[in-house]
Design an enzyme around this catalytic site. Sequence first.
Site, PDB file in Angstrom:
ATOM      1  N   ASP A 137      38.542  45.336  39.675  1.00  0.00           N
ATOM      2  CA  ASP A 137      39.330  44.222  39.176  1.00  0.00           C
ATOM      3  C   ASP A 137      40.811  44.567  39.125  1.00  0.00           C
ATOM      4  O   ASP A 137      41.663  43.714  39.380  1.00  0.00           O
ATOM      5  CB  ASP A 137      38.833  43.793  37.787  1.00  0.00           C
ATOM      6  CG  ASP A 137      37.616  42.890  37.900  1.00  0.00           C
ATOM      7  OD1 ASP A 137      37.650  41.968  38.730  1.00  0.00           O
ATOM      8  OD2 ASP A 137      36.621  43.120  37.186  1.00  0.00           O
ATOM      9  N   CYS A 183      35.612  53.923  36.758  1.00  0.00           N
ATOM     10  CA  CYS A 183      34.223  53.556  37.054  1.00  0.00           C
ATOM     11  C   CYS A 183      34.132  52.455  38.111  1.00  0.00           C
ATOM     12  O   CYS A 183      33.049  51.984  38.426  1.00  0.00           O
ATOM     13  CB  CYS A 183      33.497  53.126  35.787  1.00  0.00           C
ATOM     14  SG  CYS A 183      34.265  51.730  34.960  1.00  0.00           S
TER      15      CYS A 183
HETATM   16  C1  PEP Z   1      35.690  47.124  37.954  1.00  0.00           C
HETATM   17  O1  PEP Z   1      36.214  46.021  37.847  1.00  0.00           O
HETATM   18  O2  PEP Z   1      36.171  48.060  38.603  1.00  0.00           O
HETATM   19  C2  PEP Z   1      34.399  47.390  37.308  1.00  0.00           C
HETATM   20  C3  PEP Z   1      33.907  48.607  37.241  1.00  0.00           C
HETATM   21  O3  PEP Z   1      33.717  46.347  36.795  1.00  0.00           O
HETATM   22  P1  PEP Z   1      32.978  45.243  37.695  1.00  0.00           P
HETATM   23  O4  PEP Z   1      32.975  45.736  39.112  1.00  0.00           O
HETATM   24  O5  PEP Z   1      31.596  45.103  37.148  1.00  0.00           O
HETATM   25  O6  PEP Z   1      33.818  44.045  37.494  1.00  0.00           O
HETATM   26 MG    MG Z   2      35.565  44.611  36.356  1.00  0.00          MG
END
Ligand code: PEP
Ligand code: MG
Length: 569
Positions: free
Chosen positions: A453, A500
Site C-alpha cells: 500500500d 511485511c
Molecule cells: C501491505 O500493504 O504491504 C500489506 C502488507 O498489507 P496488504 O497487502 O494486506 O494490504
Molecule cells: Mg496494506
Amino acid sequence: MFLKGTAVSKGIALGTLFVYRPNAAEATESYCQDGEKAIHVERFALSGRTAIEKLRQVGKDLPENEAKIFVAHEEILADEEMEKEIIELINKHNYCGDWAIHTVYAKYAGLLQSVEDPLIRERAADILDARDQLLAAWSGKERRSLSKLEAPVIVAARDLFPLDTATLDRDNVLAIVTEAGGGLTSHAAIIARARGIPAVLGVPSLLERVTDGQTVAVDAFEGEVILAPTPEKLEQYEKRLEEWRRVQKDNLKYLDAEAKTADGVRIDIGLNIASADEEDLRGVDHCDSVGLFRTEFLYMGRSTPPSEEEQLAVYGKVLSVFNPRPVILRTLDIGGDKTAECLELPKEDNPFLGVRALRLCFTQPDVFIAQLRAALRASVSGQLWLMLPMVGSIDDIRLAKHFIAEAKDRLTSEGYPVAGNVKIGVMIEIPSLALIADLVAKEVDFASVGSNDLCQYCCAVDRQNADAAEYYQPHHPAMYRLLSQVISEFNKAGKPISICGEMGGDPLAVAALVGLGLRKFSMGLSSVGAMKRALAALTVPKAEELARTIQGLTTEAEVLRHLRENLAN
Ligand code: PEP
Ligand code: MG
C-alpha cells in the site's frame, strides 16, 4: 496457441486445464412429459428472477467499474429472444428447462465466438457466465469452490477473488491463469505467491479460447500460456519444469538454516499468514515470528462475521503454536480489493482511498471491539503484538488505542485475564505516517511497513490495475527515501521496525533495506528459503554500499539495474 498475460507468481507448470466457473451447474440432455411443461416454464421464469436478484445483491456493494459486469449479465438474463426460444424448446420439443437453457445459451455463445471482433467475442464469455448463474438458480446449488479438486490441474478463470485463492486446494492447483488483470500486489497475486503457485493474470479473452481438459503449459516467469503445446514445446517445458523444481529444492535446503548474512548479522524472518490452517502454519519451524496475520480472511465467504469465541479459538491457536515467539496480529483490513459479504461496506468510487481497514472499524465499533476482545483474550496463550492497518495520523493511533483500552477494561471487569505485555503497533503504509515516523515511534511499541500500500499511495497507482503496472514502482527512489527515514527513526527510538509487504520477500529490496538498517522482514513461506539463501550471500558493508549508491540514483530502472548487477549470484 500462445497467450500472454502478467506473471505475478513465478514458476512453471504443465498439466490439464480446469475451467473454473464458480456458479456453474451441470445440465444434461433430458426431456419432460407433456403434463410437466408448465412447471418447467414456471421454474425457468423463477430461476431468471432469482439469478437477477442475486446479481443485484452482489453488484450493489461493488464499485461502478466492477458492477458493470453484473449489469451486462442482467441484460443477458432478461433477453427476450433467448427467453422465447427456451420456452419454445420446452413447449414444442419437451426439453427440460435446464436443458433448454443450456442449449439456447450455448447456441448464442457459439455464434459470438465465431465473430472476428474480439470485443464481440468477449460477450460470449458473458453469455456463458450468465447461463451458469441461471443454471445455478435452477438447481439451487451453491457457488462452487476451488477448495477440493479431484486431480492436479491448471486453473483458468475469468477472475479469482481473494477468498478463492486463499482457500484453494494447494495440492491440486499447479498454476492459475485468469482473464482479469491484477497487479503484482493484488491479494490474489500475494496469496498465489505465498502458496508457491505459479500465476499469470490478465490474459485477454482467456475463457473463449480454452476448453476444459486440454493440455497447457504455463510460464509464469514470462507470463506465457501455451495451449495444446506441440511435442517439441512439451519437451522444452518439461525441461524448464525440472529446472524450476531443482531451484526450489535447493532453496528448501535453506529453510532450516538460521537467517544471517555472510558476515554473521542475524536477520529476523517473520511469516505472513492468513489463517490458523495447517497450510498456513507449515512455516512454524522456519521463522522467528508471525510478521503479519491478515485476519480479514476470517471474515470472507460467510454471511455473518466470526464471533468473539470463534476468533478467540483461531488467535489462541496461532499464538500458542508460535509461543514464545511474537505474533503480529493485524486488525481487520477489509476494503479496497478485499470484500466480505458479512460486513456492510460503503459503496465508494475510490475504495482504496475510502473508509477501509481501521477507518471502517471506527465506523463499526461492534465488529472492531469483538475482534479486539478476541485478540486480547487470546493474549494469554502467547506473545501478542496488535497491529493497526491504514493508519494515516497520530489521531488514528490514539483513537484505536482508546478502543483497545476500552476492550481491555471491559474484559478485566468481566474477569477475563489479559496478558500484561501486549504490544501495540501500526502498519506504515500511508506516506503521511511514514513522513512523521519520529512522532509515530513515540506513540507505538513497533511498526511494520506495508510496502504494497505504501507504494500504491506513494506512486498514486492502483495496486490492482495491471494496465497501470508500469507506474507501480516499489524500487522508486521516493520509496527508498521514505523507507530510509522510517527505518532510521525507529532504530533511533529503539523500537522494532519490520517490513511485511511484498518487498520484504524480494531479495533485491531486502539487500537495499539491510543496507538502510532494517533487520526484520516478513514474507510468505514460499519466499523464506530463497531469502535465507540470498542473505547468506550478502554482507552488511556490501548492503550499506548498495543502499548508499541507490539513494543517489534517479529512476526505478536505474535502481533495479544497479541492484541486479551487484547482486547476481
Ligand atoms: C501491505 O500493504 O504491504 C500489506 C502488507 O498489507 P496488504 O497487502 O494486506 O494490504
Ligand atoms: Mg496494506
